[in-house]
Design a protein around this motif. Sequence first.
Motif, PDB file in Angstrom:
ATOM      1  N   VAL A 199       0.851  -1.190   0.000  1.00 56.84           N
ATOM      2  CA  VAL A 199       0.000   0.000   0.000  1.00 56.84           C
ATOM      3  C   VAL A 199       0.889   1.243   0.000  1.00 56.84           C
ATOM      4  O   VAL A 199       2.066   1.178   0.379  1.00 56.84           O
ATOM      5  N   GLN A 200       0.311   2.365  -0.412  1.00 53.70           N
ATOM      6  CA  GLN A 200       1.083   3.601  -0.518  1.00 53.70           C
ATOM      7  C   GLN A 200       0.126   4.787  -0.442  1.00 53.70           C
ATOM      8  O   GLN A 200      -0.950   4.773  -1.039  1.00 53.70           O
ATOM      9  N   TRP A 201       0.515   5.830   0.315  1.00 43.04           N
ATOM     10  CA  TRP A 201      -0.272   7.057   0.375  1.00 43.04           C
ATOM     11  C   TRP A 201       0.105   7.974  -0.786  1.00 43.04           C
ATOM     12  O   TRP A 201       1.258   7.963  -1.245  1.00 43.04           O
ATOM     13  N   SER A 202      -0.839   8.780  -1.241  1.00 39.10           N
ATOM     14  CA  SER A 202      -0.506   9.857  -2.172  1.00 39.10           C
ATOM     15  C   SER A 202       0.224  10.955  -1.389  1.00 39.10           C
ATOM     16  O   SER A 202       0.116  11.017  -0.159  1.00 39.10           O
ATOM     17  N   PRO A 203       0.977  11.844  -2.057  1.00 37.37           N
ATOM     18  CA  PRO A 203       1.872  12.779  -1.341  1.00 37.37           C
ATOM     19  C   PRO A 203       1.186  13.672  -0.324  1.00 37.37           C
ATOM     20  O   PRO A 203       1.801  14.058   0.669  1.00 37.37           O
ATOM     21  N   GLN A 204      -0.094  14.019  -0.540  1.00 40.91           N
ATOM     22  CA  GLN A 204      -0.794  14.890   0.401  1.00 40.91           C
ATOM     23  C   GLN A 204      -1.829  14.131   1.236  1.00 40.91           C
ATOM     24  O   GLN A 204      -2.642  14.742   1.924  1.00 40.91           O
ATOM     25  N   GLY A 205      -1.791  12.802   1.161  1.00 43.02           N
ATOM     26  CA  GLY A 205      -2.638  11.984   2.023  1.00 43.02           C
ATOM     27  C   GLY A 205      -4.078  11.841   1.569  1.00 43.02           C
ATOM     28  O   GLY A 205      -4.890  11.267   2.292  1.00 43.02           O
ATOM     29  N   THR A 206      -4.417  12.321   0.376  1.00 52.48           N
ATOM     30  CA  THR A 206      -5.812  12.257  -0.076  1.00 52.48           C
ATOM     31  C   THR A 206      -6.239  10.833  -0.375  1.00 52.48           C
ATOM     32  O   THR A 206      -7.362  10.434  -0.070  1.00 52.48           O
ATOM     33  N   PHE A 207      -5.344  10.043  -0.990  1.00 50.94           N
ATOM     34  CA  PHE A 207      -5.699   8.697  -1.443  1.00 50.94           C
ATOM     35  C   PHE A 207      -4.789   7.644  -0.805  1.00 50.94           C
ATOM     36  O   PHE A 207      -3.604   7.893  -0.574  1.00 50.94           O
ATOM     37  N   PHE A 240       3.287   9.273  -7.634  1.00 58.03           N
ATOM     38  CA  PHE A 240       2.379  10.403  -7.789  1.00 58.03           C
ATOM     39  C   PHE A 240       3.162  11.683  -8.067  1.00 58.03           C
ATOM     40  O   PHE A 240       4.310  11.840  -7.636  1.00 58.03           O
ATOM     41  N   SER A 241       2.510  12.621  -8.742  1.00 60.85           N
ATOM     42  CA  SER A 241       3.067  13.962  -8.861  1.00 60.85           C
ATOM     43  C   SER A 241       2.857  14.692  -7.539  1.00 60.85           C
ATOM     44  O   SER A 241       1.959  14.338  -6.760  1.00 60.85           O
ATOM     45  N   PRO A 242       3.671  15.734  -7.230  1.00 58.95           N
ATOM     46  CA  PRO A 242       3.594  16.376  -5.907  1.00 58.95           C
ATOM     47  C   PRO A 242       2.217  16.910  -5.544  1.00 58.95           C
ATOM     48  O   PRO A 242       1.817  16.862  -4.379  1.00 58.95           O
ATOM     49  N   SER A 243       1.462  17.420  -6.514  1.00 60.63           N
ATOM     50  CA  SER A 243       0.144  17.993  -6.227  1.00 60.63           C
ATOM     51  C   SER A 243      -0.993  17.006  -6.434  1.00 60.63           C
ATOM     52  O   SER A 243      -2.166  17.398  -6.437  1.00 60.63           O
ATOM     53  N   GLU A 244      -0.663  15.725  -6.670  1.00 55.96           N
ATOM     54  CA  GLU A 244      -1.650  14.649  -6.822  1.00 55.96           C
ATOM     55  C   GLU A 244      -2.531  14.828  -8.053  1.00 55.96           C
ATOM     56  O   GLU A 244      -3.647  14.318  -8.102  1.00 55.96           O
ATOM     57  N   LYS A 245      -2.034  15.508  -9.097  1.00 57.83           N
ATOM     58  CA  LYS A 245      -2.813  15.637 -10.333  1.00 57.83           C
ATOM     59  C   LYS A 245      -2.605  14.443 -11.256  1.00 57.83           C
ATOM     60  O   LYS A 245      -3.494  14.082 -12.016  1.00 57.83           O
ATOM     61  N   TYR A 246      -1.413  13.844 -11.187  1.00 56.91           N
ATOM     62  CA  TYR A 246      -1.058  12.778 -12.120  1.00 56.91           C
ATOM     63  C   TYR A 246      -0.393  11.631 -11.361  1.00 56.91           C
ATOM     64  O   TYR A 246       0.083  11.808 -10.239  1.00 56.91           O
ATOM     65  N   VAL A 247      -0.383  10.468 -12.014  1.00 55.96           N
ATOM     66  CA  VAL A 247       0.249   9.301 -11.410  1.00 55.96           C
ATOM     67  C   VAL A 247       0.901   8.484 -12.520  1.00 55.96           C
ATOM     68  O   VAL A 247       0.373   8.383 -13.635  1.00 55.96           O
ATOM     69  N   THR A 248       2.076   7.935 -12.197  1.00 58.92           N
ATOM     70  CA  THR A 248       2.808   7.076 -13.139  1.00 58.92           C
ATOM     71  C   THR A 248       2.752   5.639 -12.646  1.00 58.92           C
ATOM     72  O   THR A 248       3.001   5.372 -11.472  1.00 58.92           O
ATOM     73  N   ILE A 631       2.826   3.164   7.652  1.00 59.47           N
ATOM     74  CA  ILE A 631       3.088   4.444   6.988  1.00 59.47           C
ATOM     75  C   ILE A 631       2.112   5.483   7.534  1.00 59.47           C
ATOM     76  O   ILE A 631       0.893   5.263   7.538  1.00 59.47           O
ATOM     77  N   TRP A 632       2.660   6.605   8.021  1.00 58.39           N
ATOM     78  CA  TRP A 632       1.824   7.700   8.482  1.00 58.39           C
ATOM     79  C   TRP A 632       1.131   8.369   7.293  1.00 58.39           C
ATOM     80  O   TRP A 632       1.721   8.501   6.218  1.00 58.39           O
ATOM     81  N   ARG A 633      -0.089   8.803   7.513  1.00 60.71           N
ATOM     82  CA  ARG A 633      -0.816   9.500   6.453  1.00 60.71           C
ATOM     83  C   ARG A 633      -0.287  10.930   6.326  1.00 60.71           C
ATOM     84  O   ARG A 633      -0.320  11.692   7.294  1.00 60.71           O
ATOM     85  N   PRO A 634       0.212  11.327   5.142  1.00 59.13           N
ATOM     86  CA  PRO A 634       0.737  12.690   4.993  1.00 59.13           C
ATOM     87  C   PRO A 634      -0.364  13.732   5.140  1.00 59.13           C
ATOM     88  O   PRO A 634      -1.554  13.439   4.969  1.00 59.13           O
ATOM     89  N   ARG A 635       0.042  14.941   5.462  1.00 59.10           N
ATOM     90  CA  ARG A 635      -0.884  16.069   5.530  1.00 59.10           C
ATOM     91  C   ARG A 635      -0.592  17.034   4.382  1.00 59.10           C
ATOM     92  O   ARG A 635       0.571  17.208   4.009  1.00 59.10           O
ATOM     93  N   PRO A 636      -1.619  17.680   3.823  1.00 63.08           N
ATOM     94  CA  PRO A 636      -1.373  18.685   2.785  1.00 63.08           C
ATOM     95  C   PRO A 636      -0.706  19.914   3.381  1.00 63.08           C
ATOM     96  O   PRO A 636      -0.680  20.084   4.612  1.00 63.08           O
TER      97      PRO A 636
END
Length: 739
Positions: A199-207, A240-248, A631-636
């Motif tokens: 599992v993996q968090w998105s950079p700002q913790g949204t997903f 993920f991209s830093p702003s969570e707009k795109y993913v590779t 893994i801690w959930r990141p904050r925006p």
Amino acid sequence: MAPSYENLPIDDDEFDESQIDFTDIEEQYQVRLDEGLDAFVVVDGLPVVPEDNRAKLVKFLLRKLNSVGRVKDDGVFMPLNDEGKTEGYAFVEYNAPSEAVQAVKQLHGTPLDKKHTMAVNKLTDIDRYGREGRIEEEYYPPEIEPFQQKEHLRSWLGDSDARDQIVMFRGDKVGVFWNEKEDAPEAAVDRDNWTEFFVQWSPQGTFLTSMHAQGVQLWGGKTWSRQKRFAHPGVNLVDFSPSEKYVTTWSHKPLQVDENHPVPHLSLEEDGKNYIIWDIATGKPLRSFTTIDVPSTTDAEGNPVKKKMQWPTFKWSSDDKYVARMTQGQSISVYELPRMNLLEKASIKIEGVMDFEWAPATPKRDGIKVYEQLLCYWTPELGSNPAKVGLMSIPSKEIVRTRNLFNVSDAKLHWQSEAAYVCVKVDRHSKSKKSMATNLEIFRVREKGVPVEVVDSIKDTVINFAWEPKGNRFVLITTGEIPAQAAVPPKTSVSFFCPEKAKGNVVGNFRHIRTYDKKNSNAIYWSPKGRFVVVASLQSQQSFDLDFYDLSYEKPKDEKDEKDKDLTANLQLMNTAEHYGVTDIEWDPTGRYVATVASAFRHHMENGYHLYDFKGNLLREEHIDRFKQLIWRPRPPTLLSKEEQSEIRKNLRNYSKLFDEQDLAKKNTANRQVVEQRRRLLQEWLAWRESMIEMLKEEGAEIELNGGIVKKEDGETEETEEVEEIVEEIIEETEEVIG
């Protein structure tokens, strides 16, 4: 035998042709579109030009079309309308169907000029889609679905106690939990078989990302429902991209797209590709790429070195406007988002390029007011040319600073989190190539002319380097020569550096604070808020040390060292600990807690985790069989301004008193709940006991009471009262002076 005409209709009016079966004749003489027209493609999106310019447009178009195959002579048909102008499309015939397939893969979506983008499709697709009933003969307006309120994807930030969340993967179960400090974490959701790999968090913790054999899924909201799905069979990694707009997404196996068994959102364009860059909002791919083979290398003795794939391969600019990938030794390709077109239609040629890194924040160079992003790259020594480090501005591609280096064996690029500095860790060899040393080339990005400060006092090889987040101090770990076939790794040293104090807003030169020798440390983990750092020994079979340091320790006046008065740091070792088999260390996003993990991905000995506060005090430990991830959930990023944050820091003591009161009230509430629970159980027991006594008395049984009612010598009875008290007893208390 003569033919019989008895069954023929008497009059022509009675003859019904629909009663005759012509299917055998139709099948015999049907035009085989899928076989005969496979070499044809339809090109849309062309300019509309007069008939006089049609030949010129066809000639220009053929340059593009012949780059992937060979178009037949007179193989381009571009029809005209009643006004004598082209219709904006053309029919093209290639020599072979395979060339038509390549044209669809490589030319579809490519720009013809600044205003026109080609759309290339197989001609047989029109008939295939229509024959399968996908195109209705009659137009029906689309139905607009009624608006449905979606879940708030950042609702966890509104927790009344400002708790952070953790995802834990253990065995086959994945759960998201609220951190409760010393107490067991409170489950927000816990599911079996939520992921197949990790599992993996998105950079700002949204997903929350789950990985499956058929692709990637994103989860979020209060109910943890599926938000997006990206079909990529055989996917191995995601970024993920830093702003969570795109993913590779990437798979080591090239994609195989079958037209007869389509995969959602994947077309023939993705066939044979390893990377897919997706738009998270639409869930559709933007562009796909194949893996570029890394050139093979050899060591000093001529033995081949195993290739290592760099991940992430596609690196994002801090604002999601660009993504770039390197062709090692040749070039860097920068793509603009969301169109994913190559910047200025050409890769940036850099001979010998070995690595590059984007600035992690938008740079603010002195005197530069136009928009730019910076990337840093390095090249090795080529012939008589020295090794080189360069800073490049994007989108202008201007080289804003270079630095020549000599006797270079390797280099690593380390950006500071706010792009104020980039440190190039340069491993240098002696002229005889028998000994190694390290220099630090620190580019001061925000100062006029981007000056470079060199730290060359390091005599050993640096094996780890880390900047303080949002700060200007750094830690490094060095080691001496590593003997070949050594059973025990050599001892390491941990060194701390900070700038000197300077007048005004200028940052002084970097100076060495202190070095701790004879350590086994190999990893550095800064608190995301800076100041505190954990230096640890990871994945070692001999040492499991954890050292907790404070670089802004407030020493009493009588303990201050005179030699450190000009430095911007006060270093203090706060605590040491051990965690057997530790493999990973995770700071929470607030910098209050740090978790150490012994992951089953690495070994199967005493898997689980320990939770510490930032001072190194152990809060809880839990051993869990087959524990894999924590893994801690990141904050925006915070919405508070710098002034508001500064005001909070000034009044932190007042807030601390309030938090202490809340913690005490919460602890008292917990104790009160325990007492109330015990009282309730006692009352239930006494009521049941009394009912049993009454029942036995009615049955005439003799009862002798041991408690509750006591018989006196004169035959009278006396009721007694039971009192329960909770007593806190200190078993042992020790005091230790550190430092």
